[in-house]
Design a protein around this motif. Structure first.
Motif, mmCIF file in Angstrom:
data_model
loop_
_atom_site.group_PDB
_atom_site.id
_atom_site.type_symbol
_atom_site.label_atom_id
_atom_site.label_comp_id
_atom_site.label_asym_id
_atom_site.label_seq_id
_atom_site.Cartn_x
_atom_site.Cartn_y
_atom_site.Cartn_z
ATOM 1 N N GLN A 347 0.846 -1.186 0.000
ATOM 2 C CA GLN A 347 0.000 0.000 0.000
ATOM 3 C C GLN A 347 0.885 1.241 0.000
ATOM 4 N N GLY A 348 0.360 2.355 -0.523
ATOM 5 C CA GLY A 348 1.090 3.615 -0.476
ATOM 6 C C GLY A 348 1.862 3.921 -1.739
ATOM 7 N N GLY A 349 2.724 4.983 -1.646
ATOM 8 C CA GLY A 349 3.487 5.468 -2.794
ATOM 9 C C GLY A 349 4.805 4.747 -2.966
ATOM 10 N N THR A 350 5.717 5.381 -3.745
ATOM 11 C CA THR A 350 6.991 4.741 -4.094
ATOM 12 C C THR A 350 8.138 5.712 -3.835
ATOM 13 N N ASN A 351 8.797 5.563 -2.695
ATOM 14 C CA ASN A 351 9.906 6.457 -2.313
ATOM 15 C C ASN A 351 11.232 5.715 -2.495
ATOM 16 N N ILE A 352 11.683 5.629 -3.736
ATOM 17 C CA ILE A 352 12.916 4.899 -4.051
ATOM 18 C C ILE A 352 14.134 5.589 -3.463
ATOM 19 N N ASN A 353 14.163 6.902 -3.523
ATOM 20 C CA ASN A 353 15.329 7.667 -3.064
ATOM 21 C C ASN A 353 15.659 7.360 -1.607
ATOM 22 N N ASP A 354 14.673 7.525 -0.720
ATOM 23 C CA ASP A 354 14.936 7.332 0.712
ATOM 24 C C ASP A 354 15.283 5.887 1.032
ATOM 25 N N ALA A 355 14.674 4.939 0.305
ATOM 26 C CA ALA A 355 14.916 3.528 0.582
ATOM 27 C C ALA A 355 16.361 3.144 0.273
#
Length: 913
Positions: A347-355
């Motif tokens: 669920q939710g968005g896609t935060n590739i940078n922070d991951a």
């Protein structure tokens, strides 16, 4: 041959992608006759040169359009394509893409069709061209393509596509392989081969050469006598092999002033790794994607080595780490991580940078605190199915942030799940940081694709690998420095010898093992090497020079992904120059093919690029099998009797030995002489068959509550036990809980385990393991997974498969019967059964071949088995002694699943376990 004048031809631009599969020529009308189709493939030191020639005649009385259609491997370059129509050659000319673009635009402006090269699978793309042919006219299509076979998990693979779509009078495939290092193993696999067709397949091999010929007759090609015009040939033909490696420094091979250095040392210890799995759990991963990701992650975690460290990061709009730091891959930690993976929800968005930055920070903190073992390798593996939508969403800034954070200290591997993700973004992200990108195709075997990728990087053997050659002896050397070398792969360096080349070419390969630096030294005598490549039947001219050019172009194109504009232009200019010089169709070039004057339609094809392939209608996997008939042997099990049995004190009664190539049917009669259906047995089949509609009405008139007879069910397993009085046994598993050792025979090198669900009365999975060759076959209701050399392949049930490897043959037919056989082994059969009690079924053949060490829940019945005499009072009951234990056996009607649905009623001795 005559060549048409330029004024008489209209142009057609064909921009083709890489290759690795074979040709298909589709005849759209019955009066288009393909009378010859030949494939000649020469593999010289891993470099494959393939020529496909199709000859067609228009047997109609009118003008006909003939379509030449091909599926090509992505990693290959087309070098020539031409048509010969009534003796006139219409050649293909390779031009710079920009120059060919004018013809492309002109064709589109005229409203002519643009026939695109389309992505058709994971490894292939489809190209087609059509031409109109006069009545009785003949046309010859010839395609030539080349590719360097890449070693993947311990093997090279040559894949050819065979789809003539009609019977062909002269159909022949010849694959010649020449490997100076020596061929260590060679196997073939096909998704259309049958036992009848296998007679047309001849394989010969010596130490350095192999020849595979496939030349089926018209009768062997046809599906059945009823379908005389339909061909059974439709699918993949694969040749898989590896080479001997006796020299640790690798093999340097020299031909016509060029050299290639293959480096893949054996027997190196695996370097411990610190790996962080970064898993996208955004809303778009919901459903099957996240389920398959969890499944793959659980398997991958179980494969971590005892010296490895790991952690998990899951992310959607925000990133969260499983543990505050890396933890050892102990059994306790791995089990806890598996539980965590099981609970990942999407669920939710896609935060590739922070991951990714969180993963880098974990590794950097561990490094500062000296928690990373000396000499270990650090890997970050990212899996995502979409573009960044949360946090930093600008792809360029994310790439910059990640590159600055990693700073060359760690390797980042990016896996793009499906086609919603920007592959270009992930590819640059990986290549900037010493890794690679891979697309995971959304299909039933997505979890296997993830596991396969992990196996590629699971065993790092060397780091900082550098090749050194005398500067006065070589020039124009391809990439000679590599960050990592993994088990099962190979590093390849090619180059030119200088004019004043030495008598001996020497090389050093430096690198770092787990706790030490190492230098491998090797050399090669130029004159001896030149003499080696003089076999015209197996060698094509100047192959090593073309190998060097091919490898150089591939590497230049890869470098353009992660360079600035000015440098990118210089790299592309070099790649373009080589593409034109060696006539390679690459992303920078196009092929213009002339067609006869007066053709109304031009077809223009643009080569698709992986990172542009984001449409939703792309076929998300490769069709491993296609439906075809196998004639009278489609689903039957044919067989012998148990005449002249021999008593074996060790195993009880022995009878016939089956032939492993055939499917066996056993006589319906079972057990000692006497009536097949004793009076006390309820509802014998012949009485049930005779019940008429009128009888049903009379029964209803006299008794309204008469129960319907219970349907005859198949037993859990039918065991063939040849002997004087008993030739098979029906075993019902009533108390089986969890995975069970069904069969184990160290003498045969076979082990069979399975999980039988007593409530559903079928196996949820069955796994067969062979020691030689090392192979594991795991069957589930969905598919069959074959694992060899850490490489897993999934095959769907009820499709054809024919695989021959040293010591084992694997076949599957359209009835869903998979047979694993060898002349001196017990044959193991796995069946996807659709009848009553549907599910997985196990079959055994040639059981007299079990050794004296066989054991297991079912294996026990092949050791010290004795039948007590029939009781005088009741001949439907008997006692079976197995290794000193008594089992009650009852004469019952059961459904024999071995002949395929709907099955046949049999009377057998039934035992419950």
């Amino acid at each position: 041959m005559k060549t048409p004048a330029p004024g008489r031809a209209c142009g057609i631009v064909l921009v083709l992608l890489s290759l690795a599969t074979l040709q298909t020529l589709r005849a759209q009308k019955n009066d288009i006759d393909i009378y010859s189709l030949t494939v000649d493939s020469k593999v010289s030191s891993r470099f494959a040169h393939t020529v496909v020639t199709s000859r067609v005649v228009n047997k109609a009385s009118t003008l006909q359009e003939i379509t030449f259609q091909m599926e090509l491997p992505k990693k290959a370059f087309i070098t020539n394509f031409s048509m010969i129509i009534d003796g006139v050659t219409y050649p293909g000319n390779i031009k710079e893409k920009a120059a060919a673009q004018e013809q492309y635009s002109a064709a589109v402006a005229r409203g002519e069709s643009a026939g695109l090269v389309k992505a058709t699978g994971r490894k292939t793309e489809q190209f087609q061209v059509s031409v109109s042919v006069a009545p009785a006219a003949k046309v010859t299509f010839e395609l030539v393509y080349e590719e360097l076979l890449v070693r993947h998990l311990g093997a090279y693979e040559l894949l050819l596509k065979v789809q003539p779509q009609q019977l062909v009078k002269h159909l022949q495939m010849d694959i010649y392989i020449f490997e100076p290092q020596g061929i260590s193993f060679l196997e073939t696999e096909s998704t259309f081969m049958t036992n009848e067709l296998a007679e047309a397949l001849i394989t010969s091999q010596n130490k350095t050469k192999a020849h595979v010929r496939f030349k089926p007759t018209l009768s062997q090609q046809q599906k059945s006598p009823e379908q005389q015009q339909d061909t059974v040939l439709d699918g993949n033909f694969i040749v898989r092999y590896d080479v001997d490696r006796t020299v640790s420094g690798g093999s340097i091979q020299i031909e016509n002033g060029y050299f290639v250095h293959y480096f893949a040392p054996e027997h190196l210890a695996t370097i411990p790794k610190n790996v962080i799995f970064v898993i996208d759990k955004s809303g778009s991963m919901r459903g099957r994607k996240i389920q398959q990701t969890r499944e793959a992650l659980i398997k991958i975690l179980g494969d971590l080595g005892p010296r490895d460290q790991f952690n998990l990061i899951s992310f959607s709009g925000e990133a969260a780490q499983w543990k505050p730091q890396l933890v050892p891959a102990s059994a306790e930690n791995v089990n806890e991580a598996k539980s965590y993976a099981t609970g990942i929800q999407a669920q939710g968005g896609t935060n590739i940078n922070d991951a990714i930055l969180m993963a880098v920070q974990l590794l950097e903190r561990a490094n500062r605190e000296e928690l990373l073992p000396a000499g270990s390798v650090t890997l970050i593996i990212l899996l995502t199915d979409g573009d960044p939508t949360a946090g930093e969403t600008n792809p360029s800034r994310i790439q910059k942030n990640v590159q600055e954070a990693i700073d060359g200290q760690h390797s980042l591997f990016c896996l793009g799940f499906g086609f919603d993700v920007s592959y270009a973004f992930l590819e640059k992200l990986a290549l900037d940081n010493g890794g690679l990108a891979r697309r995971i195709y959304e299909d039933s075997d997505s979890a296997l694709q993830l596991q396969d990728f992990y196996q590629e990087v699971a065993n790092p053997l060397m780091t900082s690998v550098a090749f050194e050659y005398p500067s006065n002896a070589v020039e124009a050397v391809t990439q000679d420095a590599f960050r990592l070398f993994f088990k099962g792969s190979e590093l390849v360096v090619a180059g030119k010898l200088r004019d004043q080349n030495p008598d001996v070419l020497s090389a050093k390969v430096r690198g770092q093992l787990h706790m030490e630096n190492v230098t491998f030294v090797t050399e090669s005598r130029v004159a001896e090497q030149e003499e080696t490549f003089q076999s015209p039947r197996y060698i094509f001219h100047s192959f090593m020079e073309r190998l060097w050019a091919y490898l150089t172009i591939q590497q230049l194109l890869e470098q353009t992904v992660s360079t600035l504009d000015a440098e990118k232009q210089a790299l592309e200019a070099r790649a373009l120059n080589l593409s034109l010089s060696y006539s390679f169709v690459t992303p920078l070039t196009s092929m213009v093919i002339t067609k006869p004057e007066g053709q109304e339609q031009s077809q223009v094809a643009e080569k698709p690029v992986e990172n542009e392939n984001r449409h939703r209608n792309v076929h998300s996997g490769h069709t491993l099998f296609r439906y075809h008939s196998m004639g009278d042997r489609a689903s039957r099990i044919t067989g012998g009797s148990s005449a002249d049995p021999v008593f074996s004190k060790r195993r009880g009664w022995r009878g016939q030995a089956g032939v492993f190539d055939k499917l066996y049917s056993f006589p319906t009669r079972l057990g000692p002489p006497g009536p097949l259906h004793p009076p006390h047995l309820p509802y014998p089949s012949h009485l049930l068959d005779e019940v008429s509609h009128d009888m049903d009405l009379r029964i209803k008139e006299t008794t309204t509550a008469a129960p319907h007879p219970a349907p005859i069910q198949p037993p859990s397993v039918i065991l063939p036990l040849p002997g004087q009085s008993v030739d098979r046994l029906c075993v019902d598993l009533k108390r089986s809980q969890g995975p069970t050792n069904l069969l184990s025979d160290p003498g045969q090198g076979i082990e069979v385990t399975g999980h039988y669900e007593t409530e559903k009365a079928h196996f949820s999975w069955i796994e067969v393991t062979f020691k030689k060759p090392q192979l594991q076959v795991r069957a589930s209701p969905e598919h069959v997974v074959v694992t060899r050399n850490r490489r897993s392949s999934a095959y769907k049930w009820k499709k054809t498969l024919y695989s021959v490897m040293p010591g084992l043959k694997m076949t599957m037919d359209k009835a869903g019967l998979l047979l694993l056989s060898s002349p001196d082994r017990v044959t193991i059969g796995l069946l996807s059964w659709d009848g009553p009690g549907e599910g997985l079924r196990l079959l055994l053949r040639d059981t007299d071949r079990f050794s004296s060490h066989v054991s297991g829940t079912l294996g026990q019945f092949y050791q010290d088995v004795l039948w007590e005499p029939l009781a005088a009072a009741d001949d439907s009951k008997r006692t079976l002694k197995v290794q000193g234990h008594d089992h009650s056996a009852t004469r019952e009607l059961k459904l024999d699943y071995q002949e395929g649905p709907p099955g046949t009623e049999i009377s057998c001795w039934s035992v419950e376990l």
